[in-house]
Design a protein around this motif. Structure first.
Motif, PDB file in Angstrom:
ATOM      1  N   THR A  33      15.550  39.113  85.807  1.00  0.00           N
ATOM      2  CA  THR A  33      14.259  39.716  86.166  1.00  0.00           C
ATOM      3  C   THR A  33      13.060  38.936  85.636  1.00  0.00           C
ATOM      4  OG1 THR A  33      14.453  41.176  84.226  1.00  0.00           O
ATOM      5  CG2 THR A  33      15.232  42.036  86.340  1.00  0.00           C
ATOM      6  N   LYS A  34      13.259  37.687  85.256  1.00  0.00           N
ATOM      7  CA  LYS A  34      12.177  36.918  84.625  1.00  0.00           C
ATOM      8  C   LYS A  34      10.982  36.691  85.550  1.00  0.00           C
ATOM      9  CE  LYS A  34      14.147  32.366  85.748  1.00  0.00           C
ATOM     10  NZ  LYS A  34      14.637  31.086  85.194  1.00  0.00           N
ATOM     11  N   SER A  35      11.186  36.764  86.862  1.00  0.00           N
ATOM     12  CA  SER A  35      10.101  36.475  87.803  1.00  0.00           C
ATOM     13  C   SER A  35       9.365  37.724  88.288  1.00  0.00           C
ATOM     14  CB  SER A  35      10.652  35.714  89.021  1.00  0.00           C
ATOM     15  OG  SER A  35      11.546  36.546  89.755  1.00  0.00           O
ATOM     16  N   VAL A  36       9.785  38.896  87.818  1.00  0.00           N
ATOM     17  CA  VAL A  36       9.165  40.141  88.294  1.00  0.00           C
ATOM     18  C   VAL A  36       8.720  40.992  87.107  1.00  0.00           C
ATOM     19  CG1 VAL A  36      10.492  40.168  90.439  1.00  0.00           C
ATOM     20  CG2 VAL A  36      11.377  41.368  88.423  1.00  0.00           C
ATOM     21  N   ASP A  37       7.823  41.933  87.382  1.00  0.00           N
ATOM     22  CA  ASP A  37       7.338  42.791  86.306  1.00  0.00           C
ATOM     23  C   ASP A  37       8.275  43.987  86.109  1.00  0.00           C
ATOM     24  OD1 ASP A  37       6.751  44.588  88.383  1.00  0.00           O
ATOM     25  OD2 ASP A  37       4.636  44.033  88.435  1.00  0.00           O
ATOM     26  N   SER A  38       7.948  44.798  85.131  1.00  0.00           N
ATOM     27  CA  SER A  38       8.821  45.918  84.772  1.00  0.00           C
ATOM     28  C   SER A  38       8.928  46.951  85.880  1.00  0.00           C
ATOM     29  CB  SER A  38       8.318  46.584  83.483  1.00  0.00           C
ATOM     30  OG  SER A  38       8.401  45.694  82.401  1.00  0.00           O
ATOM     31  N   GLU A  39       7.863  47.085  86.674  1.00  0.00           N
ATOM     32  CA  GLU A  39       7.888  48.067  87.762  1.00  0.00           C
ATOM     33  C   GLU A  39       8.937  47.697  88.812  1.00  0.00           C
ATOM     34  OE1 GLU A  39       5.109  46.816  86.411  1.00  0.00           O
ATOM     35  OE2 GLU A  39       4.450  48.674  85.426  1.00  0.00           O
ATOM     36  N   GLU A  54      17.163  38.378  80.890  1.00  0.00           N
ATOM     37  CA  GLU A  54      15.937  37.616  80.694  1.00  0.00           C
ATOM     38  C   GLU A  54      16.291  36.349  79.925  1.00  0.00           C
ATOM     39  OE1 GLU A  54      12.653  38.081  81.517  1.00  0.00           O
ATOM     40  OE2 GLU A  54      13.073  39.904  82.671  1.00  0.00           O
ATOM     41  N   LYS A  59      10.038  38.687  76.729  1.00  0.00           N
ATOM     42  CA  LYS A  59      10.154  39.357  78.031  1.00  0.00           C
ATOM     43  C   LYS A  59      11.300  40.361  78.025  1.00  0.00           C
ATOM     44  CE  LYS A  59       6.842  37.106  80.144  1.00  0.00           C
ATOM     45  NZ  LYS A  59       5.590  37.803  80.564  1.00  0.00           N
ATOM     46  N   ASP A  62      10.153  43.465  76.103  1.00  0.00           N
ATOM     47  CA  ASP A  62       9.184  44.228  76.897  1.00  0.00           C
ATOM     48  C   ASP A  62       9.880  45.028  77.994  1.00  0.00           C
ATOM     49  OD1 ASP A  62       7.138  43.230  75.373  1.00  0.00           O
ATOM     50  OD2 ASP A  62       6.448  41.768  76.857  1.00  0.00           O
ATOM     51  N   LYS A  63      10.803  44.375  78.705  1.00  0.00           N
ATOM     52  CA  LYS A  63      11.504  45.054  79.801  1.00  0.00           C
ATOM     53  C   LYS A  63      12.385  46.179  79.256  1.00  0.00           C
ATOM     54  CE  LYS A  63      10.591  42.460  83.652  1.00  0.00           C
ATOM     55  NZ  LYS A  63      10.781  41.033  83.404  1.00  0.00           N
ATOM     56  N   ALA A  66      10.262  49.120  78.536  1.00  0.00           N
ATOM     57  CA  ALA A  66       9.757  49.748  79.753  1.00  0.00           C
ATOM     58  C   ALA A  66      10.838  50.536  80.494  1.00  0.00           C
ATOM     59  CB  ALA A  66       9.155  48.689  80.681  1.00  0.00           C
TER      60      ALA A  66
END
Length: 225
Positions: A33-39, A54, A59, A62-63, A66
């Motif tokens: 998921t390194k290229s996308v945000d938590s949403e 990740e 990152k 953070d994920k 979230a």
């Protein structure tokens, strides 16, 4: 779009398993998921994906924060880990895919509060720019881990070179499978080495055909997301 991408990847895994006469239940899809945000990552969790990866410590943390409501998620650190950052993340992950030095193993042993499922990174393609042990170094390296109760060698990992033809990919992944079998035959309780982490968005179907049990897919999942 995300659901369509996920279904397409699952179907690709299913077909690759069929070609190799394997069960698709043997293969774990790890969402990178390194290229996308938590949403966006949360949307994927809502679709039932339970393995997230990740390559950076900050990152991943953070994920994980979230997505804390998804208690079944397993977190994979797939990037190379600096020794000074081990203490920040080692007790927040379930799998580490890039163990490549004794000094790093010693730092994990020092900082971990539980046994960490580790993949040893092997530089099968012998690229100068890639991390990882050479195949001929592997046995000695594993034997040096015998006293470290926080290191559990669950398998091997490799990354194939970019822009490699299919025949060469088959050769690289097959060689890692043979190397895995060599480690299994050592019958070491701390290094069962039953897993293979290999294959990314551009080559995971070939990796599955050659025995991958964990495939790390990012770009293929998040096209258009």
């Amino acid at each position: 779009m995300l659901a369509d991408n996920l279904n397409e990847i699952k179907e690709t895994i299913k077909l690759a398993c069929a070609r190799a006469h394997r069960s698709e239940t043997e293969v774990t899809l790890v969402a990178v998921t390194k290229s996308v945000d938590s949403e966006v990552a949360e949307q994927l969790a809502e679709l039932g994906v339970e393995d997230f990866a990740e390559n950076r410590v900050d990152k991943l943390l953070d994920k994980k924060a979230a997505l804390k409501k998804f208690s079944s998620i397993k977190w994979h650190l797939i990037g190379n880990l600096q020794r000074r950052k081990v203490k920040l993340v080692i007790n927040d992950i379930d799998y580490f895919h890039a163990l490549d030095s004794l000094r790093l193993a010693e730092e994990i042993q020092k900082r971990a509060e539980k046994a960490i499922s580790c993949f040893i990174e092997v530089n099968i393609s012998a690229e100068e720019t890639k991390h990882g042990l050479r195949k001929e170094e592997l046995k000695d390296f594993i034997n040096q881990l015998s006293s470290m109760d926080k290191i559990r060698v669950v398998g091997l990992m490799t990354m194939a070179p970019l822009n490699t033809d299919d025949q060469k990919l088959h050769e690289i992944f097959s060689e890692l499978k043979n190397t895995q079998n060599m480690v299994k035959e050592m019958n070491l309780p701390f290094a069962p080495c039953t897993e293979l982490s290999m294959g990314m968005s551009n080559d995971f179907s070939i990796a599955v055909e050659e025995g991958a049990t964990f495939v790390r897919v990012g770009r293929g999942l998040f096209r258009g997301a």
